[in-house]
Enzyme design. Structure first.
Site: not given
Length: 561
Positions: A243, A322, A410
Site C-alpha cells: 500500500a 479505520y 449483530c
C-alpha cells in the site's frame, strides 16, 4: 526463560454436548480459547497468533496447555486468573462470580511503549492480547464485517445520497480485521480495491469468500474496477502489493476512488506494516536483527501512505482512518497534518455508540450451524420492526462463511441485548438449540474502550484519553456475573494508545444463568450510554432516560427518584 511460541499442531474446539470440563461455564472458555486457534479462524495459529499483528490467545504453548488443564479441573466456585496469556492462579470465589478473569498487555503508563513491551515479550513476560485474541471471543473476520458494513453504509448516506452502486472503495490490509472490508463493501453495494502485501492472506480471504477475485497488476485491478463500477456491480478485487507504493501511485495517476481508508496493521510497525521495497521475509528477519531500524523504515512508509490519503482528502474524496493508528505513526514522522482526515468513529459510528449499539456476537458451542440459524430467527422475532437489521441477518446467512464454531455478529444496543440474551437462554432450556450459546462482543464497543485515536476520538467534552470508563466497565461486568471478563491495553492502535475491556456470558438454560444474563446484558451496554451521556451527547441522555438509567449527575435520568 521464554518458552516456545511455535508448535506444529492444529487446534479445533470440541463440538457436541460431551463436556471436557466440569460444567458448561468452564467448557465455554475452553472451547472459545481453542476456537481462537482453529486454522480456519486464526491468522497464524501455530504461533498462537489470532489476528492483528501479534495478537495472541496464550503467551506460549506451555501456557496454553496449562490454561486448558486448569479449565478442565476448575470447580463451580473457583476463578482462574490469566496474566498476559499465562494462568497464574485459581482462587475460591462463588458460583455467580466469573470463572475466568483476564488481564493482557497492561503496562504502567510511563512504560507503555512498544519498545518496553517488546523487551518483555522477548523475555516471555508479556503477551499482546489485541482485543478478542487474548480474551477468547474472536470469531474470524465476521466479527468486524457488520461494523465495517455500517460504516460504509453511513458514508454512502452522508456523501452519495445513500447509494454506493457504481462507486468504489480504496483500502489496504486483508488480515483478520482488514479482511472484512471487501465483503462489507460488497454488501453495502460498492466495489473495492483491497491491497495486501502477503499472498497467503489473499488466499485466506478468497477461500472464505470475503474477497471475490485477485488482480494480476495495478493496471489489471483498475481495469476490473472500472468495468464493474460501469456495470453497477459490487465486486471486491484484491491486489498483492504494498500500500505504501500503490496508494501514492494512484494519486500520481490522478485516479479518484469514491471512499478511501486503510486497515493494515499499522498499529505495530515492528510486525504489522511492510516497509516500501522490502519483502515480507526480509521484514521478519530485520525485525529480529534490527528492530529500531525496522520500525523507522515502516513508519517512513506509513508517512508516504498517509500523505497520499491526505492528497485524496484534499481532492474531496471522503477519506477516513479505520482505527489502526496510521495517522499517529505518520505524525511522528513529521506529517503534521496527518489528522486532517477523521477516524471512522467520529465520522460515522458515534451516534450508534450513544444508544449503546455495538458489536453483540454469539457462538453456538454445539458446532451446529442450525443453532445459529434458529437464533437468527429469534432475533428477527424479538426485534421485529428493524428492517435494516433483518436485511443484515439475511445477507450474513447468504454471504458469510462460518469460521470455526458457528457464530453471528449483530449490532444491537441497550434496548435489545438483555432481551436477546434471555431469549437465547430460554431456547437452550427448552432444547430448541442443541447446546449452550456464548454471548460476547468486541472490545470496540460504546462503553468499554478509551482510545483517543479511535473509539474516543474527538469526544465532545475533551475526555478522549480518560480510561476510567473501560475499568469501570470491567469491574461492573465482574460484579454482574459475566462468565469471563478481560481488561487489555493497546488493542487496535498499539501500545500506549488504548485501554479496553471485554466480557463473555454463557447461556446454559438455567435460572441462575438467566439472572446473570439479565444483569450483564443490561449493565454492559448501559455503561456506554452512561459514558456518552456524561460527555454531553443528547442522544445518549435521551437513551438513558428512556431506558431508566440512574445517572446521578444527569438530571434527565432522575425523574421521580
Amino acid at each position: 526463560m521464554p518458552q516456545s511460541k511455535y508448535r506444529q499442531q492444529d487446534i479445533r474446539a470440541p463440538r457436541g454436548t460431551t463436556l471436557t470440563a466440569k460444567s458448561w461455564l468452564t467448557e465455554a472458555p475452553l472451547r472459545m480459547l481453542m476456537n481462537n486457534l482453529d486454522p480456519d479462524v486464526a491468522e497464524n495459529p501455530h504461533e498462537l497468533v489470532v489476528y492483528g499483528g501479534i495478537g495472541r490467545a496464550a503467551r506460549d504453548w506451555e501456557c496454553y496447555d496449562a490454561i486448558i488443564n486448569a479449565l478442565t479441573k476448575l470447580e463451580a466456585d473457583e476463578t482462574l486468573l490469566v496474566q498476559s496469556g499465562k494462568p497464574v492462579g485459581v482462587f475460591k470465589t462463588h458460583e455467580n462470580a466469573p470463572r475466568v478473569l483476564i488481564a493482557n498487555s497492561n503496562l504502567v503508563p510511563h512504560w507503555a511503549t512498544w519498545e518496553h513491551f517488546n523487551e518483555l515479550d522477548a523475555k516471555g513476560l508479556a503477551m499482546y492480547g489485541q482485543m478478542t485474541a487474548g480474551s477468547w471471543i474472536y470469531i474470524g473476520s465476521q466479527g468486524i464485517v457488520q461494523g465495517t458494513y455500517e460504516t460504509f453504509v453511513e458514508a454512502g448516506r452522508q456523501h452519495y445520497q445513500g447509494n454506493l452502486s457504481g462507486r468504489w472503495v480504496l483500502t489496504a490490509g486483508l488480515g483478520g480485521m482488514g479482511g472484512a472490508q471487501p465483503l462489507a463493501a460488497t454488501l453495502a453495494g460498492a466495489c473495492s480495491l483491497n491491497i495486501e502485501c502477503q499472498q497467503s492472506r489473499i488466499d485466506f480471504r478468497l477461500r472464505t469468500r470475503y474477497v471475490d477475485e485477485q488482480a494480476t497488476s495495478l493496471d489489471d485491478a483498475l481495469a476490473r474496477i472500472e468495468k464493474y463500477t460501469r456495470e453497477g456491480k459490487a465486486v471486491s478485487v484484491a491486489l498483492c502489493a504494498n500500500a505504501a507504493d500503490v496508494v501514492p501511485e494512484l494519486v500520481k495517476r490522478g485516479v479518484r476512488p469514491d471512499l478511501v481508508t486503510d486497515q493494515t496493521s499499522a498499529h505495530d510497525p515492528l510486525h504489522g506494516y511492510l516497509p516500501s521495497g522490502w519483502r515480507w521475509e526480509e521484514y521478519q528477519a530485520k525485525a529480529a536483527s534490527d528492530p529500531q531500524g525496522t520500525v523507522q523504515a515502516a513508519k517512513r512508509s506509513m508517512a508516504k501512505h498517509v500523505q497520499a490519503m491526505l492528497a485524496f482528502s484534499e481532492m474531496g474524496v471522503p477519506t477516513f482512518d479505520y482505527g489502526n493508528n496510521i495517522r499517529q505513526m505518520a505524525k511522528e514522522m513529521g506529517v503534521e497534518n496527518a489528522f486532517d482526515f477523521p477516524g471512522f468513529v467520529p465520522a460515522y459510528i458515534r451516534p450508534l455508540f450513544c444508544r449503546g449499539i455495538g458489536p453483540f456476537r454469539w457462538v453456538a458451542l454445539s458446532g451446529d450451524p442450525e443453532d445459529i440459524y434458529k437464533t437468527d430467527a429469534k432475533v428477527k422475532e424479538i426485534v421485529a420492526d428493524d428492517k435494516h437489521l433483518h436485511h443484515w441477518l439475511d445477507m450474513a446467512r447468504e454471504r458469510i462463511n462460518f469460521q470455526g464454531l458457528p457464530a453471528r455478529i449483530c449490532w444491537v444496543g441497550l434496548a435489545w441485548r438483555q432481551k436477546l440474551g434471555l431469549a437465547f437462554n430460554e431456547m437452550v432450556r427448552r432444547g430448541e438449540v442443541s447446546a449452550p450459546i456464548v454471548i460476547g462482543r468486541d472490545h470496540l464497543d460504546s462503553g468499554s474502550v478509551a482510545s483517543p485515536n479511535r473509539e474516543t476520538e474527538a469526544m465532545r467534552d475533551g475526555s478522549d484519553a480518560v480510561s476510567d470508563w473501560p475499568l469501570l466497565n470491567a469491574l461492573l461486568n465482574t460484579a454482574s456475573g459475566a462468565t469471563w471478563v478481560s481488561l487489555h491495553h493497546g488493542g487496535g492502535v498499539g501500545m500506549g494508545f488504548s485501554q479496553h475491556a471485554g466480557m463473555v456470558i454463557v447461556c446454559d438454560g438455567t435460572d441462575e444463568a438467566a439472572a446473570r444474563i439479565a444483569r450483564v446484558l443490561h449493565n454492559d451496554p448501559a455503561t456506554g450510554v452512561m459514558r456518552h451521556a456524561d460527555a454531553g451527547y443528547e442522544i445518549a441522555v435521551e437513551c438513558a432516560a428512556e431506558q431508566g438509567l440512574n445517572l446521578p449527575m444527569i438530571a434527565a435520568t432522575q425523574g421521580k427518584r
